[in-house]
Design a protein around this motif. Structure first.
Motif, PDB file in Angstrom:
ATOM      1  N   THR A 154      -3.776   3.650   5.933  1.00  0.00           N
ATOM      2  CA  THR A 154      -4.688   2.760   5.236  1.00  0.00           C
ATOM      3  C   THR A 154      -5.779   2.318   6.197  1.00  0.00           C
ATOM      4  N   HIS A 197      -8.297   3.574  -4.886  1.00  0.00           N
ATOM      5  CA  HIS A 197      -8.029   3.246  -3.483  1.00  0.00           C
ATOM      6  C   HIS A 197      -7.398   1.866  -3.342  1.00  0.00           C
ATOM      7  N   ALA A 255       0.839  -1.206   0.000  1.00  0.00           N
ATOM      8  CA  ALA A 255       0.000   0.000   0.000  1.00  0.00           C
ATOM      9  C   ALA A 255       0.870   1.250   0.000  1.00  0.00           C
ATOM     10  N   SER A 313      -4.433   0.618  -3.519  1.00  0.00           N
ATOM     11  CA  SER A 313      -2.995   0.866  -3.559  1.00  0.00           C
ATOM     12  C   SER A 313      -2.173  -0.401  -3.359  1.00  0.00           C
ATOM     13  N   TYR A 363      -0.381  10.290   2.994  1.00  0.00           N
ATOM     14  CA  TYR A 363      -1.161   9.699   1.912  1.00  0.00           C
ATOM     15  C   TYR A 363      -2.250   8.807   2.500  1.00  0.00           C
ATOM     16  N   SER A 366      -5.055   5.599   1.715  1.00  0.00           N
ATOM     17  CA  SER A 366      -5.454   4.516   0.811  1.00  0.00           C
ATOM     18  C   SER A 366      -6.396   3.579   1.545  1.00  0.00           C
ATOM     19  N   ILE A 422       0.961   3.838  -3.294  1.00  0.00           N
ATOM     20  CA  ILE A 422       0.514   5.226  -3.134  1.00  0.00           C
ATOM     21  C   ILE A 422       1.676   6.199  -3.285  1.00  0.00           C
TER      22      ILE A 422
END
Length: 508
Positions: free
Chosen positions: A257, A435, A242, A437, A406, A408, A246
Motif C-alpha cells: 500500500t 484503490h 487494506a 481497500s 496485491y 492498493s 484487497i
C-alpha cells in the motif's frame, strides 16, 4: 430496495467515505481534507475537532452523491491511521492536538526504550517516535501539561467513538499499534503501562473488530444523512484492513500500500517477533495477526517531488484542469528503468521499517550533468519501491516467500509506479478496481458484524479486480543489480544522519 455499506477511512490527510454495494462495487466516494501542523521542527499535529467534522462531512457527501435513503445504509465500518495520540479531559474534550505517526519529538526516548527488547517482543510494535508509547514517555519527561491533566489517552478513532457514542472502546489492531498492548494476551501490558506511567482506566477497553456501536446523537445522524440507530463497527487500523479489502488474507498473500506513507504486509495465524525488531506484528482478531513494515515516505515523497521539481507541470495542470502527478509520471516514463544510474534514498521524513531511524535523511546518489528532471522523478518513484522491497526482505524472513502480490492505495492509479513495483519485486501485481481497500476492509468487517456475510475469507469473491501487471524480465535484472548498491547506501550514510538531523533542528 438495495442496501449499502459505508467504509469510513480516517487517514493522515483526509477522511474518505466510500459507499459500496455488498459485492464490493463502489457506488460513490467522498473525501474531506485536513492539514498537518508543525509547530516545532519534527512535530506533527492535527486538530481532532476538524477531523471529526471532516468525517461527518465525508459520510454526508457520499450519501448524497449516491442519492441513498437513510434506511438503505445498513452499517458503517471504521478504518483509521495508526499511532495517533490525544489527551482528553473527563468530558472527552481534547487537551492536546492529535499527535500523529509522523511526529518525531520523542527520538531520544525511543532510542533509550529500544534497548529494552522485551517491550517489542511482547507488543510487536517497533520502538520508534511514531508509537504512542514513545510519545507518552516524552510527555512524562517533559512535564507536558495535557499529559499531566489527562483523564484518558486515545487515538483519533476512539475520539470519534466517544463523541458519537460516549463509549471508550478500541479495536485490537489500533490498540496493538500503541506499543502498550500485549499481542499474546490481547490486553494492555502492565509492565509497559508502568514505563509510560499510564493507568488502565486512562485507556479504552480493547475489543474485537466486529464490536458494534449504536445510538448516534440525532443532530449528528441528521448531518450524516443516516438513521440514529445505524450500527457503526470498529473494524481496525488501515493496514490490516487494506489487506482484507484487497483479499490478501492467506499465507503468502502480500499487500503493498502506498498512500501518504507506505507499507508491505502479510496476515498470520500466530504472532512472530524477534530481537532484530525490523517489522511490526499487530493483533487484528482472535487467531489473526498482521505482520509487515511501514515506510514514512510513500506518496509524500512524490508530493515533495511535485513541489520541488514540478513547478511548470503544476502550472500547466492547473491551467488545463489536469493532474500535475500525471504530467510528472509521463515525463518519468520517458526514462529507462534505473534512471541512468541515479538512486534516491526516500528518507525525507526519517524512516521506519526496516531501520526505525528517525534521523535518516533523503539523498540523490549518482547525479551527473546528464541527469535531468525526469531522471530525478523516476529515481524518486523507484526509491520508494526499493524501500518497500527492503522491508519485504525482512518480512520474508519471518513470514515466508510471497505467493501473491496485491497493490492498493493512491499509487495503484499510476501505471508507471505499478510497473516499477512488478519489475523490482519480479512478481505479477494484482490491482483491484477500487484503490480504497482499507474502506472496503472496514465495510466487510461491518457486514460480518451484522451477519450479512459469513467469514473474512469470503471477501475474495467480492473484490472486483482491474488488472494484473506482469514484470519485465530485463527491467527486473537492472533493478536487482541496482538494489545491491541501494541496500548498502543507508548503512554507508548512517554515521552522518544524526549530525545532519541535529544541525537541521537547530537551523529551523
Amino acid at each position: 430496495m438495495e442496501s449499502y455499506v459505508i467504509g469510513l477511512d480516517i487517514g493522515t490527510t483526509s477522511a474518505k467515505a466510500v459507499l459500496f454495494k455488498k459485492d464490493g462495487v463502489v457506488v460513490a466516494e467522498s473525501e474531506s481534507l485536513y492539514s498537518v501542523s508543525h509547530p516545532q521542527p519534527s512535530w506533527a499535529e492535527q486538530d481532532p475537532v476538524v477531523i471529526e467534522k471532516a468525517a461527518i462531512a465525508s459520510i454526508s457527501s457520499v450519501v448524497k452523491k449516491a442519492n441513498a435513503k437513510k434506511e438503505q445504509v445498513c452499517t458503517v465500518g471504521l478504518s483509521s491511521a495508526m499511532h495517533s495520540l490525544i489527551c482528553l479531559n473527563n468530558h472527552y474534550e481534547p487537551l492536546s492536538p492529535s499527535i500523529i505517526w509522523a511526529d518525531g519529538r520523542s527520538v531520544k526516548q525511543a532510542e533509550r526504550l529500544k534497548r529494552k527488547t522485551d517491550i517489542y517482543l511482547k507488543t510487536g510494535t517497533p520502538i520508534h517516535p511514531m508509537s504512542p508509547l514513545s510519545k507518552l514517555v516524552w510527555m512524562k519527561e517533559n512535564d507536558y501539561k495535557p499529559y499531566q491533566e489527562a483523564t484518558m489517552f486515545v487515538s483519533i478513532k476512539e475520539y470519534l467513538l466517544l463523541q458519537w457514542f460516549g463509549v471508550a472502546v478500541v479495536d485490537y489492531s489500533v490498540a496493538s499499534s500503541t506499543g502498550l498492548f500485549n499481542i499474546h494476551s490481547f490486553d494492555w501490558d502492565d509492565d509497559v503501562l508502568e514505563i509510560a506511567s499510564v493507568r488502565r482506566e486512562q485507556l479504552s477497553k480493547p475489543v474485537p473488530p466486529t464490536e458494534v456501536c449504536q445510538g448516534l446523537p440525532i443532530d449528528i445522524a441528521e448531518q450524516m444523512g443516516l438513521k440514529a440507530d445505524t450500527p457503526f463497527v470498529l473494524g481496525g487500523s488501515d493496514g490490516p484492513l487494506a489487506n482484507l479489502g484487497i483479499g490478501a488474507t492467506a499465507p503468502g498473500d502480500v499487500a503493498i500500500t502506498v498512500g501518504t506513507s507506505g507499507a508491505i504486509r502479510q496476515m498470520s495465524s500466530k504472532p512472530k517477533t524477534d530481537e532484530k525488531q525490523e517489522i511490526f506484528c499487530y493483533g487484528v482478531a482472535d487467531n489473526l495477526w498482521i505482520m509487515g513494515g511501514p515506510t514514512n515516505n510513500g506518496g509524500i515523497a512524490f508530493q515533495w517531488m511535485r513541489d520541488v521539481l514540478g513547478e511548470k507541470e503544476v502550472e500547466l495542470a492547473l491551467s488545463n484542469g489536469g493532474s500535475a502527478y500525471d504530467l510528472l509520471t509521463k515525463r518519468a516514463a520517458t526514462v529507462s528503468p534505473g534512471s541512468n544510474g541515479l538512486l534516491f534514498l526516500p528518507f525525507l521524513n526519517g524512516e521506519r521499517a526496516p531501520y526505525w531511524d528517525a534521523n535518516a535523511r533523503g539523498s540523490y546518489i549518482g547525479l551527473t550533468l546528464a541527469h535531468k528532471k525526469e531522471h530525478m522523478i523516476r529515481a524518486g518513484l523507484e526509491g520508494v519501491v526499493f524501500s518497500l522491497y527492503s522491508v519485504g526482505e525482512a518480512l520474508e524472513r519471518l513470514a515466508g516467500e510471497p505467493v501473491n502480490l496485491y497493490a492498493s492505495g493512491g499509487f495503484a492509479r499510476s501505471p508507471l509506479w505499478l510497473q516499477i513495483v512488478a519489475d523490482i519485486f519480479g512478481h505479477p501485481v494484482q490491482v483491484p478496481e477500487s484503490h480504497q481497500s482499507s474502506a472496503w476492509g472496514a465495510a466487510w468487517f461491518a457486514l460480518l458484524a451484522i451477519g450479512e456475510v459469513s467469514s473474512l475469507e469470503a471477501i475474495k469473491k467480492s473484490i472486483p479486480m482491474k488488472q494484473t501487471i506482469e514484470p519485465n524480465r530485463e527491467s527486473s535484472e537492472v533493478y536487482q543489480e541496482l538494489y545491491k548498491t541501494y541496500r548498502q547506501l543507508y548503512f554507508a550514510l548512517k554515521p552522518h544522519f544524526s549530525a545532519l538531523a541535529n544541525f537541521q533542528r537547530m537551523s529551523f
